[in-house]
Design an enzyme around this catalytic site. Sequence first.
Site, short mmCIF file in Angstrom:
data_model
loop_
_atom_site.label_atom_id
_atom_site.label_comp_id
_atom_site.label_asym_id
_atom_site.label_seq_id
_atom_site.Cartn_x
_atom_site.Cartn_y
_atom_site.Cartn_z
N ASP A 206 -31.16 -39.41 -7.38
CA ASP A 206 -30.78 -38.02 -7.10
C ASP A 206 -31.55 -37.03 -7.98
O ASP A 206 -31.36 -35.83 -7.87
CB ASP A 206 -29.26 -37.84 -7.29
N SER A 230 -27.54 -30.54 -3.79
CA SER A 230 -27.65 -31.65 -2.84
C SER A 230 -26.51 -31.55 -1.83
O SER A 230 -25.35 -31.37 -2.20
CB SER A 230 -27.55 -32.99 -3.58
N GLN A 280 -32.64 -37.06 1.46
CA GLN A 280 -31.63 -36.11 1.01
C GLN A 280 -31.92 -34.75 1.63
O GLN A 280 -33.08 -34.32 1.72
CB GLN A 280 -31.65 -35.99 -0.52
#
Length: 293
Positions: A206, A230, A280
């Site tokens: 991430d 995100s 993502q």
Amino acid sequence: MDPSLSALIRQLDLEQLEVNLFRGESRHLGSPRVFGGQVISQALVAAERTVDGRLPHSLHAYFLLPGDVTAPIVYQVDRIRDGRSFSARRVQAIQHGRPILSMIASFQKPEPGLEHAASMPEVPPPEALASYSELVERWLADAGPVPPQTAEAMRTPGAIEFRPIEPQNPLRRVHGEPRQAAWFRAVDRLPDDPHLHRCILAYASDSTLAGAPLRPHGRSWWQPSMIVASLDHALWFHRQARVDEWLLYAMDSPSAQSARGLARGLVFDRSGLLVASVAQEILMRDTGPARSA
């Protein structure tokens, strides 16, 4: 062991409250919000603790609310399916009575099969690149006056070391191609526990992704006018890898629209073997005066 990495390992050792119910703590990384990679990795820990003899091959998560770094997170696991080859688990990460993340993870019984993999791009070795801590000091010196909280957050030591291939100062961004790459690894040696290495890979996956869709527009998550977060996160585990050895994270962004950017990533080990893939979608809302990009 390095204190930051030791703290991360403790975070991943969730407390079991009841069958299918776990609790985790957060670590302050310079923001009042919980780092998304932490919630993903802890949710994976919770899911793995309810599965025997099968390995995670994919997870798909939605970030629903910002996490409160001062409060514990409760992880509730729903055992959706246990088939002959595959198992599925749904995990809800809950704070203050509300879900902050919802994730489904799929597990497979190990079996042989056909194989192929994308090739690793040609990049300089990590030893030829500046460390992130060195880059931060250069960036701060080059940026002029910087809010103290920003400088503190950038200098906060992390459990994962990143070495960007073509570093850009996030405080003085310029337009560039929607792609980037960086070597990364844990800052110290880890135990020989494949479960731990998988979960720390999920944690690291991430990081830095938001840079790819922001690059063509000369924007950065450090700009006061930018709201960057995100929205979701997908991760596929292809092969086992050690996260305390250098891994290459090659990222690109095929599209940005409606204040959202899509980022994709491929993770290779030092030998060039593809070990994981990531996707993502990122909120990238500019609240400042309209500017041409």
